[in-house]
Design a protein around this motif. Structure first.
Motif, PDB file in Angstrom:
ATOM      1  N   ALA A 203       0.828  -1.204   0.000  1.00  0.00           N
ATOM      2  CA  ALA A 203       0.000   0.000   0.000  1.00  0.00           C
ATOM      3  C   ALA A 203       0.864   1.255   0.000  1.00  0.00           C
ATOM      4  O   ALA A 203       0.546   2.249  -0.677  1.00  0.00           O
ATOM      5  N   ALA A 204       1.985   1.216   0.732  1.00  0.00           N
ATOM      6  CA  ALA A 204       2.888   2.371   0.765  1.00  0.00           C
ATOM      7  C   ALA A 204       3.527   2.607  -0.595  1.00  0.00           C
ATOM      8  O   ALA A 204       3.713   3.761  -1.012  1.00  0.00           O
ATOM      9  N   VAL A 205       3.872   1.535  -1.304  1.00  0.00           N
ATOM     10  CA  VAL A 205       4.429   1.682  -2.654  1.00  0.00           C
ATOM     11  C   VAL A 205       3.421   2.359  -3.564  1.00  0.00           C
ATOM     12  O   VAL A 205       3.758   3.292  -4.317  1.00  0.00           O
ATOM     13  N   TYR A 206       2.169   1.909  -3.508  1.00  0.00           N
ATOM     14  CA  TYR A 206       1.141   2.507  -4.357  1.00  0.00           C
ATOM     15  C   TYR A 206       0.924   3.980  -4.016  1.00  0.00           C
ATOM     16  O   TYR A 206       0.799   4.834  -4.914  1.00  0.00           O
ATOM     17  N   LEU A 207       0.880   4.305  -2.720  1.00  0.00           N
ATOM     18  CA  LEU A 207       0.676   5.703  -2.318  1.00  0.00           C
ATOM     19  C   LEU A 207       1.871   6.571  -2.698  1.00  0.00           C
ATOM     20  O   LEU A 207       1.705   7.711  -3.153  1.00  0.00           O
ATOM     21  N   THR A 208       3.073   6.053  -2.517  1.00  0.00           N
ATOM     22  CA  THR A 208       4.265   6.807  -2.885  1.00  0.00           C
ATOM     23  C   THR A 208       4.322   7.028  -4.398  1.00  0.00           C
ATOM     24  O   THR A 208       4.656   8.128  -4.851  1.00  0.00           O
ATOM     25  N   ALA A 209       3.999   5.983  -5.156  1.00  0.00           N
ATOM     26  CA  ALA A 209       3.980   6.131  -6.607  1.00  0.00           C
ATOM     27  C   ALA A 209       2.881   7.104  -7.043  1.00  0.00           C
ATOM     28  O   ALA A 209       3.070   7.890  -7.976  1.00  0.00           O
ATOM     29  N   THR A 210       1.734   7.054  -6.350  1.00  0.00           N
ATOM     30  CA  THR A 210       0.649   7.989  -6.663  1.00  0.00           C
ATOM     31  C   THR A 210       1.072   9.425  -6.384  1.00  0.00           C
ATOM     32  O   THR A 210       0.750  10.342  -7.139  1.00  0.00           O
ATOM     33  N   ALA A 211       1.806   9.627  -5.277  1.00  0.00           N
ATOM     34  CA  ALA A 211       2.314  10.960  -4.970  1.00  0.00           C
ATOM     35  C   ALA A 211       3.224  11.453  -6.087  1.00  0.00           C
ATOM     36  O   ALA A 211       3.156  12.617  -6.509  1.00  0.00           O
ATOM     37  N   GLY A 212       4.085  10.556  -6.590  1.00  0.00           N
ATOM     38  CA  GLY A 212       4.928  10.928  -7.718  1.00  0.00           C
ATOM     39  C   GLY A 212       4.113  11.209  -8.964  1.00  0.00           C
ATOM     40  O   GLY A 212       4.391  12.149  -9.723  1.00  0.00           O
ATOM     41  N   PHE A 213       3.090  10.392  -9.209  1.00  0.00           N
ATOM     42  CA  PHE A 213       2.209  10.581 -10.361  1.00  0.00           C
ATOM     43  C   PHE A 213       1.551  11.961 -10.323  1.00  0.00           C
ATOM     44  O   PHE A 213       1.364  12.607 -11.365  1.00  0.00           O
ATOM     45  N   LEU A 214       1.226  12.427  -9.121  1.00  0.00           N
ATOM     46  CA  LEU A 214       0.569  13.728  -8.964  1.00  0.00           C
ATOM     47  C   LEU A 214       1.566  14.880  -8.863  1.00  0.00           C
ATOM     48  O   LEU A 214       1.157  16.034  -8.688  1.00  0.00           O
ATOM     49  N   GLY A 215       2.862  14.562  -8.952  1.00  0.00           N
ATOM     50  CA  GLY A 215       3.864  15.616  -8.906  1.00  0.00           C
ATOM     51  C   GLY A 215       4.255  16.044  -7.517  1.00  0.00           C
ATOM     52  O   GLY A 215       4.830  17.135  -7.350  1.00  0.00           O
TER      53      GLY A 215
END
Length: 271
Positions: A203-215
């Protein structure tokens, strides 16, 4: 059953290790795996793969392979840091809530649940926006989002063990709280803690990647698998690998960690 599980554990471990090597290898050898800077423009945008550039170029004409090798460390590092922080705090609070008097345990859980009612992405957005360009803010936000679930899972596991016959017997023979916790409770909740940590990491990987996706977090030109997906998605029809490679690595890491956590838990039960 053991023989059937061993190949799965080996595959899961190999898959996880392979993704970690890709994510961290460039950091370990100092960015020398490709000989090309991940921020240097070396061709036209979305150029097709070639022997010199196996994944082609990204939306700015940078070497996609160099970007992939440089962009995983921040995602894996932030996710691992957030998981360790939330896991340690969640285990501590879960043990306290599971072994303390009922009212104290309920109070601990209710206080932590305040974080659980806020949407995870909103917590990340608020903290990351409050500290623009800070990867530490993303790490703390992801840890806070993970904490309520970790506390609840660990508390339930501790309560189940704490009310068992052998724990009551240990208390009856005069064993202290720390001895009971160390020798009777901890070994019996270790499997649950491992599985929960694996799920929290995914879940942390997905959230961290999502944060990157959103800039969010450290901005361009720093490479980030999540940001690479967003940057290169518009050109996926021209050259899919700059978009597809980081996306597949994120999926492979999630699958590998989940399977490995399940196998470790099953191995602990057999042991």
């Amino acid at each position: 059953m053991t023989l059937l599980r061993r190949p799965t554990a080996l595959v899961a471990g190999a898959l996880t290790l392979a993704v970690l090597v890709v994510a961290l290898g460039d950091v370990i050898v100092g960015g020398a795996l490709t000989g090309t800077s991940p921020t240097e423009q070396i061709g036209i945008p979305f150029d097709l793969p070639s022997p010199a550039h196996p994944l082609g170029t990204d939306f700015l004409g940078r070497d996609a392979l160099s970007r992939v090798l440089a962009g995983g460390a921040v995602v894996v590092g932030l996710a691992a840091g957030a998981t360790l922080l939330a896991g340690a705090a969640g285990l501590l609070l879960g043990v306290l809530a599971g072994t303390a008097p009922r009212r104290v345990g309920e109070l601990i859980v209710r206080v932590v649940d305040v974080l659980g009612v806020v949407p995870a992405l909103l917590v990340v957005l608020v903290l990351a926006a409050g500290f623009p360009g800070s990867d530490l803010a993303v790490l703390v936000a992801v840890a806070l989002v993970s904490l309520p679930f970790s506390v609840r899972v660990n508390r339930a596991a501790v309560e189940r063990v704490a009310t068992s016959g052998y724990v009551e017997l240990a208390r009856a023979r005069g064993d202290g709280w720390w001895r009971v916790l160390r020798h009777d409770v901890a070994p019996n909740v270790a499997g649950t803690a491992i599985t929960e940590t694996g799920l929290r990491f995914v879940a942390a990987v997905y959230l961290t990647a999502t944060a990157g996706f959103l800039g969010l977090g450290a901005g361009a030109p720093a490479a980030n698998w999540g940001r690479m997906v967003a940057e290169n998605l518009p050109g996926a029809a021209l050259s899919p690998w700059p978009f597809l490679a980081p996306a597949l690595l994120l999926v492979a890491l999630a699958v590998g960690v989940n399977l490995l956590a399940d196998e470790l838990t099953a191995g602990g039960r057999r042991g």
